[in-house]
Every structure is written in C-alpha cells, then in structure tokens.
Design a protein around this motif. Sequence first.
Motif, mmCIF file in Angstrom:
data_model
loop_
_atom_site.group_PDB
_atom_site.id
_atom_site.type_symbol
_atom_site.label_atom_id
_atom_site.label_comp_id
_atom_site.label_asym_id
_atom_site.label_seq_id
_atom_site.Cartn_x
_atom_site.Cartn_y
_atom_site.Cartn_z
ATOM 1 N N UNK A 128 -1.937 -8.237 -12.404
ATOM 2 C CA UNK A 128 -1.585 -9.243 -11.339
ATOM 3 C C UNK A 128 -2.732 -9.615 -10.383
ATOM 4 N N UNK A 129 -2.958 -10.895 -10.715
ATOM 5 C CA UNK A 129 -4.109 -11.569 -10.013
ATOM 6 C C UNK A 129 -3.751 -11.559 -8.415
ATOM 7 N N UNK A 130 -2.655 -11.289 -8.025
ATOM 8 C CA UNK A 130 -2.575 -11.469 -6.621
ATOM 9 C C UNK A 130 -2.055 -10.103 -6.207
ATOM 10 N N UNK A 131 -2.716 -8.940 -6.968
ATOM 11 C CA UNK A 131 -2.520 -7.795 -6.548
ATOM 12 C C UNK A 131 -2.826 -7.423 -5.027
ATOM 13 N N UNK A 132 -2.579 -6.127 -4.599
ATOM 14 C CA UNK A 132 -2.865 -5.865 -2.976
ATOM 15 C C UNK A 132 -4.028 -5.362 -2.906
ATOM 16 N N UNK A 133 -4.994 -5.788 -2.101
ATOM 17 C CA UNK A 133 -5.968 -4.988 -1.606
ATOM 18 C C UNK A 133 -5.727 -4.733 -0.233
ATOM 19 N N UNK A 134 -6.189 -3.248 0.235
ATOM 20 C CA UNK A 134 -6.043 -2.970 1.517
ATOM 21 C C UNK A 134 -7.327 -3.519 2.113
ATOM 22 N N UNK A 135 -7.301 -4.453 3.030
ATOM 23 C CA UNK A 135 -8.899 -4.988 3.692
ATOM 24 C C UNK A 135 -9.338 -3.913 4.459
ATOM 25 N N UNK A 136 -10.749 -4.308 4.998
ATOM 26 C CA UNK A 136 -11.261 -3.415 5.880
ATOM 27 C C UNK A 136 -11.082 -3.774 7.287
ATOM 28 N N UNK A 137 -10.648 -2.733 8.089
ATOM 29 C CA UNK A 137 -10.641 -2.944 9.605
ATOM 30 C C UNK A 137 -11.849 -2.311 10.263
ATOM 31 N N UNK A 138 -12.156 -2.598 11.493
ATOM 32 C CA UNK A 138 -13.075 -1.770 12.334
ATOM 33 C C UNK A 138 -13.348 -0.365 12.098
ATOM 34 N N UNK A 139 -12.422 0.460 11.666
ATOM 35 C CA UNK A 139 -12.256 1.832 11.611
ATOM 36 C C UNK A 139 -12.661 2.221 10.192
ATOM 37 N N UNK A 140 -12.249 1.496 9.198
ATOM 38 C CA UNK A 140 -12.703 1.534 7.830
ATOM 39 C C UNK A 140 -14.200 1.142 7.646
ATOM 40 N N UNK A 141 -14.721 0.218 8.259
ATOM 41 C CA UNK A 141 -16.076 -0.353 8.352
ATOM 42 C C UNK A 141 -17.010 0.818 9.088
ATOM 43 N N UNK A 142 -16.652 1.346 10.131
ATOM 44 C CA UNK A 142 -17.586 2.265 10.678
ATOM 45 C C UNK A 142 -17.592 3.571 9.690
ATOM 46 N N UNK A 143 -16.398 3.996 9.172
ATOM 47 C CA UNK A 143 -16.235 5.111 8.302
ATOM 48 C C UNK A 143 -17.429 4.809 7.198
ATOM 49 N N UNK A 144 -17.403 3.821 6.380
ATOM 50 C CA UNK A 144 -18.184 3.513 5.375
ATOM 51 C C UNK A 144 -19.377 3.538 5.682
#
Length: 288
Positions: free
Chosen positions: A2-18
């Motif tokens: 599915x070319x329009x599959x779901x991606x969970x985009x990165x928010x502030x918390x995920x950016x800091x975690x990474x």
Amino acid sequence: MDNHGDAQLLGPAEIRRLADKLGVTPTKKLGQNFVHDPNTVRRIVAAADITADDHVVEIGPGLGSLTLALMETAGRVTAVEIDKRLAAELPATAEWRAPGLADKLTIVGQDALKVGPEDVDKPTALVANLPYNVSVPVLLHFLEIFPSITRVLVMVQAEVADRLAADPGSKVYGVPSVKASFYGDVRRAGSIGKHVFWPAPNIDSGLVRIDRHPDPRWDMAARTEIFPLIDAAFAQRRKTLRAALGGHYGSPAAAEEALRAAGIDPQLRGERLSVEDFVHLSGNEVRA
C-alpha cells in the motif's frame, strides 16, 4: 504494498529520544535543525505534489521526520546523509515508525555535493529540508546532474528562499535567482516558523518550489558558458555590466561590444538581466 500505508511521524518526544540514543547534538557546522512537527512535513510533501509514481531524493534527512512522510506517499525514497550515525539509524527508524513501508527507503551515506548519477537512480523529485550552510550549491548540483528531477520543493532560510524566487530588478535578485531559473520556474511556496524545529533556529524558513522546464528553451549544455557570465555580472553588484564583464571579455570595450550585440544596454547592472538575457549574451539561442 500500500503506497499510502501509515507511518507514525516523529513528534518532539521521538526526536529527543532518537537524538539521545545516538548522542546527537545538532551542530551549526552541519546546519542541523530537526523538524519535530508532523503537520509541517505532511505540508511539505503535499506542496511537492508527490505521488506513488515518484522516486524522491531527500538531502540531509537527519533523524527522518520528512523521510517518513515521503515514504507514506512516494513510490521510492533515496535519502542522502553525510552524518554516519544518522545514516546508520534511518533504516531502524523506518522499521520502527513505518514497518510496512521500510523497503521503499535507500540510504546514500555521503556528501550531497559529491553525489553523482551513479549514486541515485533517476529521481523524479527533490524534496528536502536543506542544510542552511550549503543549500544553494547542493540545490544547483542536483538540478545539474539529475535531469530526471522534474519538481523541487526545498525548505531553506527565508532570505535564501526570497533570493531564489526573486525577479529581475529586485534588491535580492542575484546569482541563485538566475541559476535556479535556468532550470525551471521558481516560486515561493510558503513560510515555516521557527517553532517546528529542534533546536529552534534564529530565523524563519521558506519553502521554494521549482518546476523544471519540460521543454527547455535553451541548450542545457550551454550552462558552462552562461554560468560564468552570471557570476561575473554579480561579482561587483554596483558596477555596470560594461565594467563588471570587462574581465570576462578581456576589456570593458569588448564587454560593451558583446552586450550591444545581444541587445543589452552596457550601462545596466546585472540585477536587471533575466536568465534569457544571459542566454542571449552567451551567444546561445532562446527558443520561443
């Protein structure tokens, strides 16, 4: 798939975690400011009119905020990342946030200014949050070496966006404006505030869209004759073209002769000339 599959985009918390995981502190040297707002990256993808038919090349993906949004929509995404830690982590981030789409992503771990046609397979679009310090050289490099790129949507410093999209006669019209318009139609495609980045930069950003001329009105190979003229015309902005191009032609008198032959007033300054004028001046033809 599915070319329009779901991606969970990165928010502030995920950016800091990474960033913590990788021990990454954004550096001015690399012009790093990470986008942490999902709405912004979706807006960028929409402004670029990306579809499942596109192979998008992204420069400086960083922690992958925009990459994930591109993977949701594009058929393929190639991300060019110079930072080895970031490049190594991107596939894991894709598996974590968009497991069904991870096979769309290819990573090229090198300096964008050294990327050649052999590194990226015929991209159709360039979409990127360009590193501030090299945004114009990188943009022009990719337009030159990938004629397959038909659309560009880049986020750059607001003043760089203004320069790229400026018209002849404007105070900020200059080398980037003329060189970008050599390849296509350039326009501002929106503004981006500081709050969507970590760390927040001191300045606002702008979106620039370039649509490559589908049927170029001049010979693209003539770039090697035209671009040196553009550089010379703007090297000393306050000088008339007769004086500014004197070095290029060997003398101000020879420059005047060339300018008159191209139907250009030698007393004008470089900022009055359109890309068509520079093509004429180089002795190349502008087709209707």
